[in-house]
Design a protein around this motif. Structure first.
Motif, PDB file in Angstrom:
ATOM      1  N   ASP A  52       0.803  -1.222   0.000  1.00  0.00           N
ATOM      2  CA  ASP A  52       0.000   0.000   0.000  1.00  0.00           C
ATOM      3  C   ASP A  52       0.836   1.272   0.000  1.00  0.00           C
ATOM      4  OD1 ASP A  52      -2.141  -1.708   0.113  1.00  0.00           O
ATOM      5  OD2 ASP A  52      -2.505  -1.427   2.263  1.00  0.00           O
ATOM      6  N   PHE A  53       2.033   1.181   0.546  1.00  0.00           N
ATOM      7  CA  PHE A  53       2.831   2.403   0.664  1.00  0.00           C
ATOM      8  C   PHE A  53       4.166   2.319  -0.082  1.00  0.00           C
ATOM      9  CE2 PHE A  53       0.243   1.979   4.570  1.00  0.00           C
ATOM     10  CZ  PHE A  53      -0.601   3.056   4.342  1.00  0.00           C
ATOM     11  N   GLY A  54       4.887   1.217   0.108  1.00  0.00           N
ATOM     12  CA  GLY A  54       6.191   1.096  -0.532  1.00  0.00           C
ATOM     13  C   GLY A  54       6.131   1.284  -2.040  1.00  0.00           C
ATOM     14  N   LYS A  55       5.054   0.829  -2.658  1.00  0.00           N
ATOM     15  CA  LYS A  55       4.903   0.942  -4.112  1.00  0.00           C
ATOM     16  C   LYS A  55       4.832   2.394  -4.580  1.00  0.00           C
ATOM     17  CE  LYS A  55       4.833  -2.760  -6.733  1.00  0.00           C
ATOM     18  NZ  LYS A  55       5.678  -2.843  -7.944  1.00  0.00           N
ATOM     19  N   ASN A  56       4.492   3.283  -3.672  1.00  0.00           N
ATOM     20  CA  ASN A  56       4.355   4.695  -4.031  1.00  0.00           C
ATOM     21  C   ASN A  56       5.644   5.494  -3.859  1.00  0.00           C
ATOM     22  OD1 ASN A  56       1.392   5.149  -4.666  1.00  0.00           O
ATOM     23  ND2 ASN A  56       1.217   4.143  -2.668  1.00  0.00           N
ATOM     24  N   PHE A  57       6.717   4.819  -3.466  1.00  0.00           N
ATOM     25  CA  PHE A  57       7.990   5.514  -3.250  1.00  0.00           C
ATOM     26  C   PHE A  57       9.054   4.982  -4.204  1.00  0.00           C
ATOM     27  CE2 PHE A  57       5.669   6.464   0.521  1.00  0.00           C
ATOM     28  CZ  PHE A  57       6.145   7.691   0.944  1.00  0.00           C
ATOM     29  N   ASN A  58       9.662   5.897  -4.936  1.00  0.00           N
ATOM     30  CA  ASN A  58      10.753   5.561  -5.846  1.00  0.00           C
ATOM     31  C   ASN A  58      12.072   5.670  -5.088  1.00  0.00           C
ATOM     32  OD1 ASN A  58      12.966   6.346  -7.817  1.00  0.00           O
ATOM     33  ND2 ASN A  58      11.347   5.759  -9.254  1.00  0.00           N
ATOM     34  N   VAL A  59      12.872   4.619  -5.128  1.00  0.00           N
ATOM     35  CA  VAL A  59      14.119   4.608  -4.367  1.00  0.00           C
ATOM     36  C   VAL A  59      15.045   5.735  -4.806  1.00  0.00           C
ATOM     37  CG1 VAL A  59      16.227   3.291  -3.908  1.00  0.00           C
ATOM     38  CG2 VAL A  59      14.011   2.161  -3.781  1.00  0.00           C
ATOM     39  N   ASN A  60      15.103   5.999  -6.114  1.00  0.00           N
ATOM     40  CA  ASN A  60      15.969   7.077  -6.593  1.00  0.00           C
ATOM     41  C   ASN A  60      15.554   8.425  -6.003  1.00  0.00           C
ATOM     42  OD1 ASN A  60      17.397   5.271  -8.125  1.00  0.00           O
ATOM     43  ND2 ASN A  60      16.272   5.673 -10.015  1.00  0.00           N
ATOM     44  N   THR A  61      14.249   8.650  -5.914  1.00  0.00           N
ATOM     45  CA  THR A  61      13.750   9.897  -5.321  1.00  0.00           C
ATOM     46  C   THR A  61      14.085   9.958  -3.837  1.00  0.00           C
ATOM     47  OG1 THR A  61      11.911   9.938  -6.890  1.00  0.00           O
ATOM     48  CG2 THR A  61      11.699  11.307  -4.934  1.00  0.00           C
ATOM     49  N   MET A  62      13.938   8.848  -3.153  1.00  0.00           N
ATOM     50  CA  MET A  62      14.257   8.816  -1.729  1.00  0.00           C
ATOM     51  C   MET A  62      15.740   9.078  -1.484  1.00  0.00           C
ATOM     52  SD  MET A  62      11.960   5.530  -0.515  1.00  0.00           S
ATOM     53  CE  MET A  62      12.380   5.682   1.224  1.00  0.00           C
ATOM     54  N   LEU A  63      16.583   8.517  -2.341  1.00  0.00           N
ATOM     55  CA  LEU A  63      18.024   8.714  -2.189  1.00  0.00           C
ATOM     56  C   LEU A  63      18.426  10.168  -2.401  1.00  0.00           C
ATOM     57  CD1 LEU A  63      19.383   5.569  -4.080  1.00  0.00           C
ATOM     58  CD2 LEU A  63      19.567   6.020  -1.627  1.00  0.00           C
ATOM     59  N   ALA A  64      17.647  10.870  -3.206  1.00  0.00           N
ATOM     60  CA  ALA A  64      17.980  12.265  -3.521  1.00  0.00           C
ATOM     61  C   ALA A  64      17.576  13.234  -2.406  1.00  0.00           C
ATOM     62  CB  ALA A  64      17.305  12.676  -4.818  1.00  0.00           C
ATOM     63  N   ALA A  97       7.706  14.390   0.781  1.00  0.00           N
ATOM     64  CA  ALA A  97       7.369  12.984   0.541  1.00  0.00           C
ATOM     65  C   ALA A  97       5.925  12.729   0.973  1.00  0.00           C
ATOM     66  CB  ALA A  97       8.329  12.069   1.309  1.00  0.00           C
ATOM     67  N   GLY A  98       5.500  13.386   2.051  1.00  0.00           N
ATOM     68  CA  GLY A  98       4.129  13.230   2.528  1.00  0.00           C
ATOM     69  C   GLY A  98       3.106  13.825   1.585  1.00  0.00           C
ATOM     70  N   THR A  99       3.356  15.027   1.092  1.00  0.00           N
ATOM     71  CA  THR A  99       2.406  15.636   0.151  1.00  0.00           C
ATOM     72  C   THR A  99       2.327  14.813  -1.132  1.00  0.00           C
ATOM     73  OG1 THR A  99       4.133  17.125  -0.710  1.00  0.00           O
ATOM     74  CG2 THR A  99       2.733  17.965   1.072  1.00  0.00           C
ATOM     75  N   ASP A 100       3.472  14.268  -1.567  1.00  0.00           N
ATOM     76  CA  ASP A 100       3.475  13.423  -2.779  1.00  0.00           C
ATOM     77  C   ASP A 100       2.645  12.158  -2.564  1.00  0.00           C
ATOM     78  OD1 ASP A 100       5.122  15.242  -4.027  1.00  0.00           O
ATOM     79  OD2 ASP A 100       6.975  14.094  -3.727  1.00  0.00           O
ATOM     80  N   LEU A 101       2.814  11.516  -1.394  1.00  0.00           N
ATOM     81  CA  LEU A 101       2.068  10.285  -1.122  1.00  0.00           C
ATOM     82  C   LEU A 101       0.566  10.561  -1.108  1.00  0.00           C
ATOM     83  CD1 LEU A 101       1.915   7.300  -0.295  1.00  0.00           C
ATOM     84  CD2 LEU A 101       2.109   8.052   2.100  1.00  0.00           C
ATOM     85  N   ILE A 102       0.157  11.632  -0.461  1.00  0.00           N
ATOM     86  CA  ILE A 102      -1.276  11.961  -0.381  1.00  0.00           C
ATOM     87  C   ILE A 102      -1.864  12.131  -1.774  1.00  0.00           C
ATOM     88  CG2 ILE A 102      -2.920  13.748   0.340  1.00  0.00           C
ATOM     89  CD1 ILE A 102      -1.083  14.164   2.817  1.00  0.00           C
ATOM     90  N   ARG A 103      -1.162  12.801  -2.642  1.00  0.00           N
ATOM     91  CA  ARG A 103      -1.697  13.045  -3.985  1.00  0.00           C
ATOM     92  C   ARG A 103      -1.692  11.776  -4.836  1.00  0.00           C
ATOM     93  NH1 ARG A 103       1.241  18.511  -3.466  1.00  0.00           N
ATOM     94  NH2 ARG A 103      -0.488  19.876  -2.874  1.00  0.00           N
ATOM     95  N   LYS A 104      -0.742  10.894  -4.585  1.00  0.00           N
ATOM     96  CA  LYS A 104      -0.740   9.620  -5.309  1.00  0.00           C
ATOM     97  C   LYS A 104      -1.896   8.727  -4.862  1.00  0.00           C
ATOM     98  CE  LYS A 104       4.239   9.392  -6.251  1.00  0.00           C
ATOM     99  NZ  LYS A 104       5.528   8.734  -5.908  1.00  0.00           N
ATOM    100  N   VAL A 105      -2.201   8.750  -3.580  1.00  0.00           N
ATOM    101  CA  VAL A 105      -3.230   7.871  -3.031  1.00  0.00           C
ATOM    102  C   VAL A 105      -4.634   8.448  -3.217  1.00  0.00           C
ATOM    103  CG1 VAL A 105      -4.118   6.827  -0.899  1.00  0.00           C
ATOM    104  CG2 VAL A 105      -1.656   6.823  -1.358  1.00  0.00           C
ATOM    105  N   LEU A 106      -4.763   9.757  -2.982  1.00  0.00           N
ATOM    106  CA  LEU A 106      -6.097  10.367  -2.962  1.00  0.00           C
ATOM    107  C   LEU A 106      -6.412  11.249  -4.169  1.00  0.00           C
ATOM    108  CD1 LEU A 106      -6.234  11.389   0.822  1.00  0.00           C
ATOM    109  CD2 LEU A 106      -7.138   9.315  -0.252  1.00  0.00           C
ATOM    110  N   GLY A 107      -5.416  11.551  -4.961  1.00  0.00           N
ATOM    111  CA  GLY A 107      -5.665  12.369  -6.148  1.00  0.00           C
ATOM    112  C   GLY A 107      -4.827  13.631  -6.157  1.00  0.00           C
ATOM    113  N   SER A 108      -4.480  14.079  -7.337  1.00  0.00           N
ATOM    114  CA  SER A 108      -3.550  15.193  -7.496  1.00  0.00           C
ATOM    115  C   SER A 108      -4.117  16.533  -7.052  1.00  0.00           C
ATOM    116  CB  SER A 108      -3.114  15.295  -8.964  1.00  0.00           C
ATOM    117  OG  SER A 108      -4.244  15.508  -9.802  1.00  0.00           O
TER     118      SER A 108
END
Length: 418
Positions: free
Chosen positions: A136-148, A199-210
Motif C-alpha cells: 500500500d505504501f512502498g509501491k508509491n515511493f521511488n528509491v531514486n527519489t528517496m536517495l535524492a 514525501a508526505g504531500t506526494d504520497l497523499i496526492r498519489k493515493v487520494l488524487g492530485s
C-alpha cells in the motif's frame, strides 16, 4: 495582519510547497487543521524543539486547529535527519515513558482543553502489517527519489540502515492518516524536515488524487549572530523540563542573549506584536546597556514555558544574586541559583569559619583562610565574615540544607549539609 504575513515579518518561513495555494486555502477555509510532530526519543524537549511549535501556537491563537503528533512509533525507529550515525534503538518501555512526558509538556504549552488535539502515531503505524506496508505504501515511493532527499543523501557516504531509510515513508503515512481522518492540510517542521514533508504531500496526492489540498512549510535553521547553532550552552541543551533546566537557569539563558540576536528571538519566541517589538528594537539601538529587550524576552518565554509563579521566583533569585542579598531565598531557590556551582560537603555542626574554609578546600591553608577573612574576601550566606573566630551554623539559613560561600567577588561554592 494575517497569520502568513505575520510569520513572514517574524522571519519564520523558510520553504513552502505552494505559498500562494496555502494563502488562498487559509483565506477560503478561515480555519485549517495543521500538524507538527516530535519523536519520543527523549523525555523532554529542548528550546531547539520549541521553534516549530511556536509557529503551531501562533496558528492556534489565530483560530486554526493544531494537531500535535507524538512519535511513539517513529521514535522507536529514529529520524536520520541532522545526524551522521545511526541512533541507538530504545526499548518500547522507554519510548512510551518519553511519549507520556512529551504529551504533558505539549498540554502545558497548548492547553488541555483548548483548540488542539494530541495524537500518537503508534496508534496507526503499529497496526500496519509488513505486506500492507510494502503493497500500500512502498509501491508509491521511488528509491531514486528517496536517495535524492537531503536527509538521506547526507548519510550515504557513512551509510544508513534500511530502518532509518524508511523513516520518510512512515512520516508520509502520518500526514496521509491525519489528512484522511482529521482533514489536516498543512505540515510544519524544521528545515531538515523538508524532504520528509514533500514525501508526505506526494504520497497523499498519489493515493487520494492530485487535487488534494495539502501543504508543507518549514522554518529557517536558527543560528546565533556568531554563526553557532542556537540553543546550546556550555552546560549543554536548555531543556523545557524544570528538573533538567530550572526556571531560573531558563530565565538566565534568555536574559543573557546578545544584542545582535535579541530582536530576532523576540519575533520567534514571544507573542508580542510588531509595534512593541519595534519599540524594543529601538531600545537595543539607543540604550543597549539597560537590556530592556532581554528582560522582556526572558519574561515572556519563561512565563510561556513555565508559569507566572516560576517567572516571579526566577526574578527574585536574579535580584538577590545581583545585590548579594541571598538571605531571604528559600532552600529550593538556593538549589536553583547555585545548583551548577562547585559543591562541597559540610558538617551539620557549627564550625569555625577558618576550619570550614580549609576542610572544604575552598582555601589551601589556614594562613590563607585567615588572611581572606580578615580582608573581607569571604561572604557566607550573603553576609561578609571578617572575624576569624566566627562560628558558622549551617542550621541558621535555608532550612539547614545549604551554606553558600563566596570568595572574592564571583567565586561561589554551594555547601551541602550532611
Amino acid at each position: 495582519m494575517d497569520i502568513l504575513t505575520d510569520l513572514t515579518w517574524r522571519g519564520a518561513i523558510n520553504q513552502q510547497t505552494d505559498a500562494d495555494g496555502l494563502a488562498k486555502w487559509i483565506e477560503e477555509q478561515k480555519s485549517i487543521s495543521l500538524y507538527c510532530g516530535v519523536d519520543a526519543t527523549g523525555d523532554s524537549m529542548h528550546i531547539g524543539h520549541l521553534i516549530p511549535f511556536m509557529i503551531m501556537k501562533r496558528f492556534q491563537l489565530a483560530g486554526h486547529h493544531p494537531y500535535i503528533l507524538i512519535g511513539g512509533a517513529t521514535g522507536a525507529i529514529g529520524d536520520p535527519s541532522g545526524r551522521n550515525s545511526e541512533r541507538t534503538l530504545q526499548t518500547m518501555e522507554d519510548v512510551n515513558r518519553n511519549a507520556a512526558s512529551l504529551t504533558s509538556q505539549m498540554k502545558k504549552l497548548f492547553g488541555k482543553d483548548a483548540n488542539v488535539t494530541m495524537v500518537n502515531n503508534y496508534d496507526w503505524l503499529s497496526k500496519i502489517s509488513l505486506l500492507d506496508f510494502l503493497r500500500d505504501f512502498g509501491k508509491n515511493f521511488n528509491v531514486n527519489t528517496m536517495l535524492a532527499k537531503d536527509v538521506v543523501a547526507s548519510r550515504l557516504e557513512v551509510g544508513i540502515s534500511y530502518t532509518e531509510f524508511t523513516y520518510q515513508i512512515l512520516q508520509s503515512i502520518d500526514f496521509l492518516h491525519l489528512h484522511k481522518h482529521h482533514h489536516v492540510s498543512l505540515q510544519i517542521g524544521g528545515s531538515d524536515q523538508w524532504g520528509n514533508i514533500t514525501a508526505g504531500t506526494d504520497l497523499i496526492r498519489k493515493v487520494l488524487g492530485s487535487e488534494e489540498k495539502v501543504f508543507g512549510l518549514t522554518i529557517p535553521l536558527m543560528l546565533k549572530a556568531d554563526g553557532t547553532k542556537f540553543g546550546k550552552t556550555a552546560g549543554g541543551a536548555v531543556w523545557l523540563d524544570a528538573e533538567k533546566t530550572s526556571p531560573f537557569e531558563f530565565y538566565q539563558f534568555w536574559l543573557n542573549q546578545d544584542d545582535r540576536d535579541v530582536v530576532k528571538y523576540l519575533k520567534y519566541f514571544t507573542f508580542l506584536d510588531k509595534e512593541e517589538i519595534d519599540a524594543l528594537e529601538q531600545e537595543v539601538a539607543t540604550q543597549p546597556e539597560k537590556r530592556v529587550a532581554q528582560r522582556r524576552l526572558a519574561e515572556e518565554v519563561t512565563r510561556f514555558v513555565h508559569s507566572d509563579e516560576d517567572l516571579a521566583e526566577a526574578q527574585k533569585i536574579t535580584a538577590a544574586l545581583f545585590t548579594g542579598a541571598i538571605q531571604d531565598l528559600t532552600a529550593s531557590e538556593i538549589k536553583q541559583a547555585f545548583g551548577k556551582m562547585p559543591t562541597v560537603d559540610i558538617t551539620a555542626e557549627p564550625t569555625n569559619v577558618v576550619e570550614l574554609l580549609v576542610a572544604t578546600k575552598i582555601e589551601a591553608s589556614k594562613r590563607q583562610a585567615r588572611e581572606d577573612v580578615t580582608n573581607g574576601a569571604i561572604t557566607i550566606n550573603g553576609e561578609r565574615v571578617t572575624d576569624v573566630a566566627a562560628l558558622i551554623d549551617p542550621s541558621a539559613h535555608f532550612d539547614g540544607e545549604f551554606v553558600v560561600i563566596r570568595r572574592g567577588k564571583k567565586k561561589y561554592f554551594l555547601g551541602k549539609v550532611q
